[in-house]
Motif scaffolding. Structure first.
Motif, PDB file in Angstrom:
ATOM      1  N   ASN A   1       0.855  -1.188   0.000  1.00  0.00           N
ATOM      2  CA  ASN A   1       0.000   0.000   0.000  1.00  0.00           C
ATOM      3  C   ASN A   1       0.890   1.238   0.000  1.00  0.00           C
ATOM      4  O   ASN A   1       2.098   1.142   0.206  1.00  0.00           O
ATOM      5  N   THR A   2       0.304   2.405  -0.187  1.00  0.00           N
ATOM      6  CA  THR A   2       1.105   3.630  -0.207  1.00  0.00           C
ATOM      7  C   THR A   2       1.580   4.039   1.184  1.00  0.00           C
ATOM      8  O   THR A   2       2.539   4.778   1.320  1.00  0.00           O
ATOM      9  N   HIS A   3       0.885   3.559   2.229  1.00  0.00           N
ATOM     10  CA  HIS A   3       1.277   3.838   3.610  1.00  0.00           C
ATOM     11  C   HIS A   3       1.321   2.530   4.391  1.00  0.00           C
ATOM     12  O   HIS A   3       0.602   1.589   4.050  1.00  0.00           O
TER      13      HIS A   3
ATOM     14  N   ASP B   1       5.065   4.726   2.513  1.00  0.00           N
ATOM     15  CA  ASP B   1       5.916   3.623   2.081  1.00  0.00           C
ATOM     16  C   ASP B   1       6.970   4.188   1.135  1.00  0.00           C
ATOM     17  O   ASP B   1       6.671   4.584   0.012  1.00  0.00           O
TER      18      ASP B   1
END
Length: 138
Positions: free
Chosen positions: A45-47, A66
């Motif tokens: 995921n992006t975070h 991330d």
């Protein structure tokens, strides 16, 4: 004589059951295994969610960008919660800065090798990850 053998057999079985049940349920290090930093897998995921369990019962939660992506996302936040864990792998998470936003909940957890699985986790008492799976980072 047969009565004595049956009695001895019963005592041996009872002793084995007592030792087997007691060895896992009374492990004094069970909650201590939580201490440290745990993170979600990167490049999914992006975070990523990161939990740090401290010895004093403080649980630091953060949602971090991330950094493994070619374009690093922005944003993120952190919260300070409190926790306690028992020998039966139950985790009590609390947050109480004031009565309006206070919450607490109980969730099961398990640790296998370097993987922590929390059955149900929330940083705000409203939105829950079910389950939250993390890897030990330190």
């Amino acid at each position: 004589m047969k009565h004595l053998i049956n009695r001895a057999y019963f005592l041996v079985v009872l002793a084995v059951l007592f030792v087997a049940c007691g060895s896992n349920a009374n492990d004094p290090d069970a909650p201590q295994q939580l201490i440290g930093t745990w993170s979600e897998a990167y490049h999914v995921n992006t975070h990523v969610s990161v939990l740090t369990f401290q010895k004093d019962g403080v649980l630091r939660y953060s949602q971090q960008p991330d950094t493994t992506w070619p374009v690093v996302p922005t944003g993120g936040f952190s919260m300070t919660l409190h926790y306690s864990a028992d020998k039966k792998n139950q985790l009590l998470v609390t947050y109480s800065p004031d009565t309006a936003t206070a919450f607490e909940y109980l969730s099961g957890y398990s640790i296998h090798s370097n993987t922590l699985t929390i059955d149900s986790f929330s940083y705000d008492g409203v939105n829950f990850y079910k389950p939250l799976i993390l890897q030990k980072t330190e």
